[in-house]
Design a protein around this motif. Sequence first.
Motif, PDB file in Angstrom:
ATOM      1  N   THR A 173      10.986 -10.534  62.845  1.00 23.38           N
ATOM      2  CA  THR A 173       9.954 -10.423  63.869  1.00 23.38           C
ATOM      3  C   THR A 173       9.856 -11.756  64.583  1.00 23.38           C
ATOM      4  OG1 THR A 173       8.178 -11.192  62.423  1.00 23.38           O
ATOM      5  CG2 THR A 173       8.596  -8.809  62.470  1.00 23.38           C
ATOM      6  N   TYR A 174       9.387 -11.693  65.792  1.00 22.37           N
ATOM      7  CA  TYR A 174       9.128 -12.901  66.568  1.00 22.37           C
ATOM      8  C   TYR A 174       7.680 -12.869  67.019  1.00 22.37           C
ATOM      9  CZ  TYR A 174      13.959 -14.479  66.774  1.00 22.37           C
ATOM     10  OH  TYR A 174      15.199 -14.965  66.446  1.00 22.37           O
ATOM     11  N   THR A 175       7.007 -13.990  66.841  1.00 26.07           N
ATOM     12  CA  THR A 175       5.597 -14.085  67.223  1.00 26.07           C
ATOM     13  C   THR A 175       5.429 -15.202  68.237  1.00 26.07           C
ATOM     14  OG1 THR A 175       4.946 -13.324  65.034  1.00 26.07           O
ATOM     15  CG2 THR A 175       3.259 -14.428  66.362  1.00 26.07           C
ATOM     16  N   ASP A 176       4.822 -14.868  69.361  1.00 23.81           N
ATOM     17  CA  ASP A 176       4.423 -15.909  70.306  1.00 23.81           C
ATOM     18  C   ASP A 176       2.919 -15.773  70.482  1.00 23.81           C
ATOM     19  OD1 ASP A 176       5.236 -13.413  71.736  1.00 23.81           O
ATOM     20  OD2 ASP A 176       4.474 -14.488  73.496  1.00 23.81           O
ATOM     21  N   GLY A 177       2.164 -16.731  69.961  1.00 20.23           N
ATOM     22  CA  GLY A 177       0.698 -16.671  70.048  1.00 20.23           C
ATOM     23  C   GLY A 177       0.192 -15.394  69.410  1.00 20.23           C
ATOM     24  N   PRO A 178      -0.505 -14.560  70.184  1.00 19.39           N
ATOM     25  CA  PRO A 178      -1.157 -13.387  69.609  1.00 19.39           C
ATOM     26  C   PRO A 178      -0.230 -12.198  69.402  1.00 19.39           C
ATOM     27  CG  PRO A 178      -1.632 -13.517  71.956  1.00 19.39           C
ATOM     28  CD  PRO A 178      -0.831 -14.729  71.625  1.00 19.39           C
ATOM     29  N   PHE A 179       1.016 -12.293  69.860  1.00 14.75           N
ATOM     30  CA  PHE A 179       1.851 -11.102  69.919  1.00 14.75           C
ATOM     31  C   PHE A 179       3.043 -11.196  68.967  1.00 14.75           C
ATOM     32  CE2 PHE A 179       5.501  -8.881  71.972  1.00 14.75           C
ATOM     33  CZ  PHE A 179       5.027  -7.580  71.844  1.00 14.75           C
TER      34      PHE A 179
END
Length: 645
Positions: A173-179
Amino acid sequence: MTPETLQLVLPNGATRDVAAGTPARDVVASIGPGLLKAAIAVAVDGEVQDLMTPIRKGGAFVVLKSSDPRSLAILRHSGAHILATAVRRLRPDAKIGFGPAIDDGFYYDFEVETPFTPDDLAAFEAEMAKVAAEKFPFVRAEISHGEGEKVFADDPLKLERLAELGPGEVISTYTDGPFTDLCRGPHVPDTSYLQHFKLLSTAGAYWRGDEKRQMLQRIYATAFWKKDELDAHIHQMEEARRRDHRVVGKQLDLFMFHQFAPGAAFWTERGTTLVNTLHDYLRELHRDGYAEIKTPLLYNKGLWEISGHWGKYRENMFLVLDNETKEHDFSLKPMNCPSHYLMYSARKHSYRELPLRYNTYDVLHRNEVSGALSGLTRVRQFQQDDCHIFLMDSQIADEVKRLTGFIIGYYTTFGLTATLKFATRPETRIGTDEMWDRAEGALKAALEATGLPYELKAGDGAFYGPKIDFDVTDSIGRHWQLGTIQLDYAAPERFDLTYAGDDNTAHRPVVIHRAVSGSFERFIAILIEHFAGAFPVWLSPEQVRVLPIASDFAANAAEVTAKMRAAGIRAVMDNGNDTLNYRIREAEKMKVPYMAVIGKREAEAGTLAVRERGQGKKQDIIAVDDFIARVRDEIRTRALPKPAE
RNA sequence: GCCACAGUAGCUCAGUGGUAGAGCACUCGAUUCGUAAUCGAGCGGUCGUCGGUUCAAUCCCGACCUGUGGCUCCA
């Protein structure tokens, strides 16, 4: 257990030993902090991965900067995540689908209760800029199925994808800030890398392209590393719009459509001239060895039952009610082939006649679904330059060579360049392997004889035979599949086609299907866009506009016009009450290649002041007869226009 | 076919819950002009079609027709 050590080879030949599982970023940082700043991703042994991903194999280690073409897709894919981040902030109910990079940008699919509006798009774009400014790092995590099911509990589309991933696959998974997104990567290091982007449009798209699945809302966008690249891309889109054949066709008064005949063009006088000029040219090319024929447009279904269309293709045929049987027993032909076979089998043929080439320009009708129609490029009624060649197996090589040269020559006349695609035997096919060997061998030999580059599309042939497709590139770099040469071993069986051989027994011929333009409608659309409406003289509906400066010279101008017409030049006099400036403007707008101005000086000297389309004030004073000779010569040689504006 | 958007004069487009405007084109008049718009006047629209809401609809709602973008580019 000690981690395995991997050897990386840098471009300068130096090597690094790193522990398996080290993030690529650490390796780049060890080479130099400056390099880390410029790095977008790395390629290990030719495989692109991002800086967050652990290194799992050794080999050539190349750091990709933004200048590397492979990095653009990474930026765009990250752009898709940033788009989803923005959409989720403003529309938390949106379920996420897929968001890949595509040829000239990226998209993301969402499942939402109410579709997006153009206002939403503007809001998303603004929100994306914020997300970029927040500089969220893209954080990679590798998780188990069970964890994934928790993370994406509210995203059924992601769960569907997750369930397809096998036990051996790394789930990341990749997370950028809230997403957080289920994603294979790669990504840029953080959201601030996205600076120059634009949301372009929304569209409905079926989940996984399957019309039986739900319709998602797709947002199309593009992104570039540099502002001037984005600007250039937008400019290119505007240029395409400027050349759009639907726009130009109206401006130049070539064709029209009407709601009472959807998908069928009305050709104006000018457009008809264009169509006829192309027909004339093709007829000239076909003078040698082709038999032009015409066959009926309407057929009893019996023919389509033999050809197989009644079963498989009926939905795309226009059925016609028979008043006596009250049944839809008739159909407009969607293709010429079966009617050519009827004509062939109407009498006996000798091997001495072969290759026998039937050529036609008949009108065809195909009932395309309404959403597929588009200008002249996707129509329901069209004409093909359709040719069916009946020949012996032994003649294939020579014939294909001849056809290939013919087709390439035709494109060259228009300044179009073609690349060839060679499609070979598919999995499901008819005929013996020996037959396919022979057919493919003959096509290949002919291809290589042209000296042109070609692309092998293994397994892409028709079930009835291999083929060559001609992919044409126009003046603004767009690709179109036009011509085709297809070998057909099935039709002669179905229609029981025969010829008498030199042994005086019946033999089965092979059929070659050949089209050069595809359809005239589509070909003309391509020509309009290729030339941006400024056709070569020989194709121009109006070749010369004769402009008397004042009505005093109208008589002289009329005489000159008549002389040009007598010489086979499409000349028109414009003796309106308007000023010369106005009339020049009109002629330029209509892209008439030559404007011949006649004033006092010209009338007295028997000359013309010739202005060329697109060349501004520059004028050429030339004797009437010399001008006529020059234009006729250009028509005869089918000269291409001077380099496009 | 499905999703979104659009449909106003021949063309390009503006506009409003109280039956419509611009520029160009067209017609007429004047101008007879040397290389991309001469001046003036006039003509021109059931605001895609059908139905609904409303005292009133081009405008709001629905259906249909036509057009435009898209519906393969894999987490």
